[in-house]
Design an enzyme around this catalytic site. Sequence first.
Site, PDB file in Angstrom:
ATOM      1  N   CYS A   5       0.838  -1.202   0.000  1.00  0.00           N
ATOM      2  CA  CYS A   5       0.000   0.000   0.000  1.00  0.00           C
ATOM      3  C   CYS A   5       0.872   1.250   0.000  1.00  0.00           C
ATOM      4  O   CYS A   5       1.308   1.720   1.059  1.00  0.00           O
ATOM      5  CB  CYS A   5      -0.944  -0.016   1.209  1.00  0.00           C
ATOM      6  SG  CYS A   5      -2.055   1.393   1.225  1.00  0.00           S
TER       7      CYS A   5
ATOM      8  N   CYS B 224      -0.574   4.197   1.932  1.00  0.00           N
ATOM      9  CA  CYS B 224      -0.494   4.073   3.400  1.00  0.00           C
ATOM     10  C   CYS B 224       0.935   4.301   3.896  1.00  0.00           C
ATOM     11  O   CYS B 224       1.156   4.974   4.902  1.00  0.00           O
ATOM     12  CB  CYS B 224      -0.875   2.670   3.873  1.00  0.00           C
ATOM     13  SG  CYS B 224      -2.273   1.925   3.069  1.00  0.00           S
ATOM     14  N   ASP B 225       1.899   3.698   3.217  1.00  0.00           N
ATOM     15  CA  ASP B 225       3.242   3.608   3.795  1.00  0.00           C
ATOM     16  C   ASP B 225       4.291   4.474   3.093  1.00  0.00           C
ATOM     17  O   ASP B 225       5.412   4.587   3.582  1.00  0.00           O
ATOM     18  CB  ASP B 225       3.714   2.143   3.766  1.00  0.00           C
ATOM     19  CG  ASP B 225       2.817   1.257   4.620  1.00  0.00           C
ATOM     20  OD1 ASP B 225       2.266   1.759   5.613  1.00  0.00           O
ATOM     21  OD2 ASP B 225       2.659   0.063   4.300  1.00  0.00           O
TER      22      ASP B 225
END
Length: 316
Positions: free
Chosen positions: A143, A146-147
């Site tokens: 992701c 997200c990261d």
Amino acid sequence: MEQSSQTTDKESVKCLIIGSGPAGYTAAIYASRANLNPVLYEGMQTGGQLTTTNEVENFPGYPNGVSGTDMMDDIRNQALKFGADIREGNVTSVELSDTKKMVVVDGKKTIEAQVVIIATGASARYLGLESERKFRGMGVSACAVCDGFFYRKQQVAVIGGGDTAVGDALYLAGIASKVYLIVRKNYLRASKVLQERVAATPNIEILFEHVTKEVLGDDSGVTGLRLMKQEKEEVEISVTGMFLAIGHKPNTELFKGQINLDENGYILTEGKGTQTNIQGVFACGDVQDPTYRQAITAAASGCKAALDAERYFQTR
Ligand code: NDP
């Protein structure tokens, strides 16, 4: 009641929810408040995909960000507060028809439900390398949104050549110092417009016909990738992050042959709602959404599924 004693092998419930991501928990909040007495089985990964991400910064209501796990705990606790019966357990088979809905949990307990809400989500595909498993959460992520933030001014790699991979590479190029896009074929599958954007982004380098053989790393996490170029030459690149973008797989194995799926295995729902081809069976979240795949859109469709279930009881 949080954990049922589950002493009987047969049980009848009004509303059964399968899955515990933002869609399932949100469906449980709404179904509880509508007196549908929902019973929710959490499945193998309590809290769903979000619990594998570090920080969620784009879910409204958390201006300072929140860990995926904490956010799932919050939504779960909200469902418990309204009386949802949330249970550990994995649904292992289903028999669904317009007139009867039978679900087996952990291979032994049979539940007959009046309505079923499917919120089993989707799973990112991984390459399947042992070294990839070892560094999951330590530099290996599926992701980028997200990261990606954690790789500011570092070198990272994105694996894949579709729209997701190219989109992720473009996103990461705004954060990282350099992005390698590792593509197994000699062309990109991504749409033309995204390909043009990649070509115009100086800190993205596309490595065509490269296959990832090993994730390299140490106690600090990922340090590089060993790649095979055109099936004949080994090369190593230095990166601290590897982002998988080789597609998602909806978790619909259980429902094949009963619920209508699209060609990629996602559950088909009617119109703008969550009704499946079986009366009284609704689907929400990533299991029926190949497009948006966000926590907030999953939560919203969980809400819709519970409202659709409530209306189903009203019109029966
Ligand atoms: P896709 O299936 O389109 O692409 C997957 C990519 O991963 C392909 O390049 C494929 O290579 C590669 N791949 C698959 N398995 C491996 C492997 N084992 N090793 C290396 N590479 C591998 O998935 P996406 O998630 O990109 O897209 C899914 C759908 O969602 C598509 O229809 C896409 O158009 C859509 N989408 C649209 C977006 C948008 O419009 N902005 C954004 C994101 C997705 P190969 O080509 O060799 O098979």
